[in-house]
Enzyme design. Structure first.
Site, short mmCIF file in Angstrom:
data_model
loop_
_atom_site.label_atom_id
_atom_site.label_comp_id
_atom_site.label_asym_id
_atom_site.label_seq_id
_atom_site.Cartn_x
_atom_site.Cartn_y
_atom_site.Cartn_z
N ALA A 22 -46.51 -19.44 -33.52
CA ALA A 22 -47.03 -20.24 -34.64
C ALA A 22 -46.12 -21.39 -35.04
O ALA A 22 -46.56 -22.39 -35.60
CB ALA A 22 -47.29 -19.31 -35.84
N THR A 26 -46.77 -25.58 -36.75
CA THR A 26 -46.52 -25.91 -38.17
C THR A 26 -46.43 -27.43 -38.37
O THR A 26 -46.85 -27.96 -39.39
CB THR A 26 -45.20 -25.27 -38.69
OG1 THR A 26 -44.14 -25.61 -37.79
CG2 THR A 26 -45.34 -23.76 -38.80
N ASP A 102 -55.19 -21.55 -32.17
CA ASP A 102 -55.73 -22.83 -32.66
C ASP A 102 -56.17 -23.80 -31.56
O ASP A 102 -56.73 -24.84 -31.83
CB ASP A 102 -54.68 -23.51 -33.56
CG ASP A 102 -53.31 -23.65 -32.86
OD1 ASP A 102 -52.27 -23.47 -33.53
OD2 ASP A 102 -53.29 -23.91 -31.62
N HIS A 117 -53.38 -14.06 -27.71
CA HIS A 117 -54.01 -13.48 -28.91
C HIS A 117 -55.40 -14.05 -29.14
O HIS A 117 -55.90 -14.04 -30.26
CB HIS A 117 -53.12 -13.70 -30.14
CG HIS A 117 -51.87 -12.88 -30.10
ND1 HIS A 117 -50.79 -13.10 -30.93
CD2 HIS A 117 -51.53 -11.82 -29.32
CE1 HIS A 117 -49.84 -12.21 -30.65
NE2 HIS A 117 -50.26 -11.43 -29.67
N CYS A 125 -70.02 -10.75 -31.50
CA CYS A 125 -70.48 -9.65 -32.37
C CYS A 125 -69.57 -8.45 -32.15
O CYS A 125 -69.29 -8.06 -31.01
CB CYS A 125 -71.92 -9.28 -32.01
SG CYS A 125 -72.48 -7.78 -32.85
N CYS A 146 -78.23 -8.12 -32.74
CA CYS A 146 -78.30 -6.70 -33.20
C CYS A 146 -77.94 -6.56 -34.67
O CYS A 146 -77.74 -5.46 -35.15
CB CYS A 146 -77.33 -5.86 -32.35
SG CYS A 146 -75.60 -6.14 -32.82
N SER A 185 -41.18 -15.74 -33.89
CA SER A 185 -40.17 -14.80 -34.41
C SER A 185 -40.00 -13.62 -33.46
O SER A 185 -39.11 -12.80 -33.64
CB SER A 185 -40.61 -14.28 -35.78
OG SER A 185 -41.85 -13.57 -35.62
C1 BV8 Z 1 -51.35 -3.85 -29.50
C2 BV8 Z 1 -54.28 -12.20 -35.22
C3 BV8 Z 1 -51.77 -1.85 -28.42
C4 BV8 Z 1 -54.83 -13.46 -34.82
C5 BV8 Z 1 -52.13 -11.51 -34.52
C6 BV8 Z 1 -44.78 -0.76 -35.27
C7 BV8 Z 1 -43.71 -1.26 -34.55
C8 BV8 Z 1 -43.90 -2.11 -33.47
C9 BV8 Z 1 -45.19 -2.51 -33.09
C10 BV8 Z 1 -46.26 -2.04 -33.81
C11 BV8 Z 1 -46.07 -1.16 -34.90
N1 BV8 Z 1 -47.29 -0.88 -35.39
C12 BV8 Z 1 -48.24 -1.53 -34.67
C13 BV8 Z 1 -47.63 -2.23 -33.69
C14 BV8 Z 1 -48.29 -3.10 -32.66
C15 BV8 Z 1 -48.66 -4.45 -33.29
C16 BV8 Z 1 -47.42 -5.15 -33.77
O1 BV8 Z 1 -46.68 -5.70 -33.00
N2 BV8 Z 1 -47.20 -5.11 -35.08
C17 BV8 Z 1 -45.97 -5.71 -35.59
C18 BV8 Z 1 -46.30 -6.90 -36.48
C19 BV8 Z 1 -45.20 -4.63 -36.32
N3 BV8 Z 1 -49.26 -5.21 -32.21
C20 BV8 Z 1 -50.57 -5.11 -31.98
O2 BV8 Z 1 -51.34 -4.46 -32.66
C21 BV8 Z 1 -51.10 -5.84 -30.74
N4 BV8 Z 1 -51.89 -4.96 -29.99
O3 BV8 Z 1 -50.19 -3.55 -29.58
O4 BV8 Z 1 -52.27 -3.09 -28.90
C22 BV8 Z 1 -52.88 -1.07 -27.98
C23 BV8 Z 1 -52.74 -0.39 -26.80
C24 BV8 Z 1 -53.77 0.37 -26.37
C25 BV8 Z 1 -54.96 0.43 -27.11
C26 BV8 Z 1 -55.10 -0.28 -28.29
C27 BV8 Z 1 -54.06 -1.05 -28.74
C28 BV8 Z 1 -51.93 -7.02 -31.15
C29 BV8 Z 1 -51.04 -8.11 -31.64
C30 BV8 Z 1 -51.86 -9.36 -31.98
C31 BV8 Z 1 -52.03 -9.37 -33.43
N5 BV8 Z 1 -52.71 -10.59 -33.85
N6 BV8 Z 1 -52.84 -12.38 -35.19
C32 BV8 Z 1 -54.56 -14.41 -35.94
O5 BV8 Z 1 -55.09 -14.17 -37.03
O6 BV8 Z 1 -53.82 -15.36 -35.67
S1 BV8 Z 1 -50.47 -11.56 -34.62
C33 BV8 Z 1 -49.91 -13.01 -35.29
O7 BV8 Z 1 -48.49 -12.97 -35.03
C34 BV8 Z 1 -50.38 -14.29 -34.64
O8 BV8 Z 1 -51.19 -14.14 -33.51
C35 BV8 Z 1 -49.04 -14.95 -34.25
O9 BV8 Z 1 -49.16 -15.82 -33.22
C36 BV8 Z 1 -48.29 -13.74 -33.89
C37 BV8 Z 1 -46.83 -13.84 -33.65
O10 BV8 Z 1 -46.25 -14.51 -34.74
P1 BV8 Z 1 -45.39 -15.82 -34.41
O11 BV8 Z 1 -46.25 -16.71 -33.59
O12 BV8 Z 1 -44.08 -15.42 -33.86
O13 BV8 Z 1 -45.26 -16.46 -35.84
P2 BV8 Z 1 -44.13 -16.15 -36.92
O14 BV8 Z 1 -44.57 -16.79 -38.20
O15 BV8 Z 1 -43.81 -14.70 -36.90
O16 BV8 Z 1 -42.85 -16.92 -36.36
C38 BV8 Z 1 -42.86 -18.34 -36.27
C39 BV8 Z 1 -41.44 -18.77 -35.95
O17 BV8 Z 1 -41.44 -20.19 -35.74
C40 BV8 Z 1 -40.47 -18.52 -37.10
O18 BV8 Z 1 -39.27 -17.97 -36.56
C41 BV8 Z 1 -40.22 -19.91 -37.70
O19 BV8 Z 1 -38.90 -20.02 -38.19
C42 BV8 Z 1 -40.40 -20.78 -36.50
N7 BV8 Z 1 -40.85 -22.14 -36.81
C43 BV8 Z 1 -41.66 -22.55 -37.81
N8 BV8 Z 1 -41.88 -23.89 -37.69
C44 BV8 Z 1 -41.21 -24.30 -36.60
C45 BV8 Z 1 -40.56 -23.20 -36.02
N9 BV8 Z 1 -39.80 -23.29 -34.90
C46 BV8 Z 1 -39.70 -24.51 -34.33
N10 BV8 Z 1 -40.30 -25.63 -34.83
C47 BV8 Z 1 -41.04 -25.56 -35.96
N11 BV8 Z 1 -41.61 -26.68 -36.44
#
Ligand code: BV8
Length: 233
Positions: A22, A26, A102, A117, A125, A146, A185
């Site tokens: 993400a 930004t 996006d 993602h 649906c 449906c 992150s």
């Molecule tokens: C799965 C929806 C398995 C779409 C998203 C406990 C511990 C560990 C893991 C888990 C847990 N409990 C559950 C889990 C698994 C879970 C997970 O990881 N949870 C975490 C949060 C604890 N993961 C899942 O559920 C995944 N699926 O594991 O399935 C499975 C197996 C078998 C059967 C069934 C299931 C699915 C993960 C996808 C989730 N969907 N979003 C939407 O609405 O967008 S996640 C969401 O986070 C977005 O997609 C986003 O892209 C993603 C990652 O975030 P980042 O992109 O890193 O964004 P963030 O803000 O965190 O960081 C941005 C960074 O950029 C920052 O450091 C910032 O400083 C920096 N920055 C900002 N501006 C700039 C910059 N850097 C440079 N230049 C700039 N200008």
């Protein structure tokens, strides 16, 4: 250790893969998730970005994604997106694996993009899986086949990632000479496992240093736009 070193590594690399999050968007005006101005500062992701919220709290789920789709209408790729697209055209990038939904990489002209993602620009649906235009999700949100609930094609927490995008990204990262991780992150599993699968050089471009930055051969602190612009000079 500077951008010049990265430019040198890119010239030496036969296959370079870029992994974005993400933070890549930004500078196009799209909030990220976990920094101070991120989505998750005011909203608990479990209430809007899970299948549970889709099934049990559809009004809130729908409002969150409708708001994000509407907000995207005012956003465009920034210079950094265009530079990555140009590097692909010049044969210097073989794939962009993105967590972003996006489609700004594609709008900037990148062709080789794996959407780990999913994306927010198409819908389906939840019940019968039939595809629907995002406008149908925005307007009435009921399946035309449906009467099930419509949802954007993003990967919600608890859902598996699209296998094609995952396998392609994993394979390319494992065989790349250079992997550049930009604006993430690395908090979300399983994408956060990809950098350590890299066999080649590993570079991190980010505004702040995530806990895992020790795994990188080169860490460039700053904005994606400005560092990519330096790379492009
Ligand atoms: C799965 C929806 C398995 C779409 C998203 C406990 C511990 C560990 C893991 C888990 C847990 N409990 C559950 C889990 C698994 C879970 C997970 O990881 N949870 C975490 C949060 C604890 N993961 C899942 O559920 C995944 N699926 O594991 O399935 C499975 C197996 C078998 C059967 C069934 C299931 C699915 C993960 C996808 C989730 N969907 N979003 C939407 O609405 O967008 S996640 C969401 O986070 C977005 O997609 C986003 O892209 C993603 C990652 O975030 P980042 O992109 O890193 O964004 P963030 O803000 O965190 O960081 C941005 C960074 O950029 C920052 O450091 C910032 O400083 C920096 N920055 C900002 N501006 C700039 C910059 N850097 C440079 N230049 C700039 N200008």
């Amino acid at each position: 250790m500077t951008v010049e070193l990265l430019a040198q590594w890119m010239k030496q690399s036969k296959t370079t893969v870029v992994l974005t999050g993400a933070g890549m968007s930004t500078e196009s005006g799209i909030p990220d998730f976990r920094s101070q101005s991120g989505w998750w500062q005011n909203i608990d992701p479990r209430t809007v970005a899970t299948t549970d919220s889709l099934l049990k709290n559809y009004a809130m789920f729908r409002e969150f994604y409708q708001m994000r789709i509407q907000a995207l209408k005012k956003c465009a790729p920034h210079k950094g997106h265009h530079i990555l697209a140009d590097l692909e055209k010049r044969g210097l990038i073989s794939l962009i694996a993105t967590q972003n939904v996006d489609q700004l990489h594609q709008q900037a002209g990148s062709k080789k993009v794996a959407e780990l993602h999913g994306n927010i620009m198409t819908a389906r649906c939840q019940k019968c899986n039939k595809p629907h235009a995002k406008e149908q999700f925005l307007n009435n949100a009921i399946c035309t086949y449906c009467s099930g609930k419509l949802r954007p094609n993003v990967v919600l927490f608890g859902e598996t990632l699209p296998m094609e995008a995952w396998n392609r990204s994993l394979n390319e990262i494992q065989n790349a000479d250079l992997v550049i991780v930009i604006g993430t992150s690395l908090e979300v599993y399983p994408v956060n496992q990809l950098p350590q699968m890299a066999k080649g050089r590993l570079v991190y471009i980010n505004l702040d240093q995530s806990s895992d930055s020790g795994q990188f051969d080169l860490v460039l602190e700053g904005t994606a736009g400005e560092i990519l612009a330096e790379l492009d000079e």
